[in-house]
Design a protein around this motif. Structure first.
Motif: not given
Lengths: 120, 107
Positions: B18, B61, B76
């Motif tokens: 991340t 994400r 992420s």
């Protein structure tokens, strides 16, 4: 899905005028709610916003380029164009046309870009 | 003109990590901030607008946050397709201005 495509000479001599056209397909340039925009990216560098035109013909230019820039629109051809006068090597860049949404001021659709080299 | 400053300029990460990219504006821009992804030889692609709104079709994400002068883009669970250069752009006032870019590299 709207698509934009830049076209024009890839080589321009110093002091001459750079001219590019952006053809819009998949949607009408006369649809309100969008500004039709030019952006450039010098080799290996970041993005520089050049200016926009509304379908009615109203424009706004980056003050740093304002004295040399003209953006025009041809609604009958669904095209808008960029002219940049008195070019120098510093104007060598990939030139993109893009669509800005008036509501969210986002550049949500871009052309593929075209490299213009200024050289004698 | 409003100056946009991104950090870091380069970021090395691995698939599955991340990562967070920061963008600061020289004056308050409310939430008029967008994030773009650019791959070599391609046009920028809109990811996030109004600081935290995900553009249609962009994987979840990707997320954005912030207001005023400080903003972040978080990715992420990095995927191989995410390694690219990321730009922030203010749309509070013309001329629109962009950050200098953050290159996300594979570690």
């Amino acid at each position: 899905q709207v698509q934009l495509q830049e076209s024009g000479p890839g080589l321009v001599k110093p002091s001459q005028t750079l001219s590019l056209t952006c053809t819009v397909s998949g949607g009408s340039i006369s649809t309100g709610g969008y500004y039709w925009t030019w952006i450039r990216q010098q080799p290996g560098k970041g993005l520089e916003w050049i200016g926009y035109i509304f379908y009615s013909g109203s424009t706004y230019y980056n003050p740093s380029l304002k004295s040399r820039v003209t953006i025009s629109v041809d609604t009958s051809k669904n095209q808008f164009s960029l002219r940049l006068s008195s070019v120098t090597a510093a104007d060598t860049a990939v030139y993109y046309c893009a669509r800005e949404t008036v509501e969210f001021t986002t550049l949500d659709s871009w052309g593929l870009g075209t490299l213009v080299t200024v050289s004698s | 003109d409003i100056q946009m400053t991104q950090s870091p300029s380069t970021l090395s990460a691995s698939v599955g990590d991340t990562v967070t990219i920061t963008c600061r504006a020289s004056q308050s821009i409310s939430t008029w901030l967008a994030w773009y992804q650019q791959k070599p030889g391609k046009a920028p692609k809109l990811l996030i607008y109004k600081a935290s709104s995900l553009e249609s079709g962009v994987p979840s994400r990707f997320s954005g946050s912030g207001s005023g002068t400080e903003f972040t883009l978080t990715i992420s669970s990095l995927q191989p397709d995410d390694f690219a250069t990321y730009y922030c752009q203010q749309s509070d006032s013309y001329p629109f201005t962009f950050g200098q870019g953050t290159k996300l590299e594979i570690k």
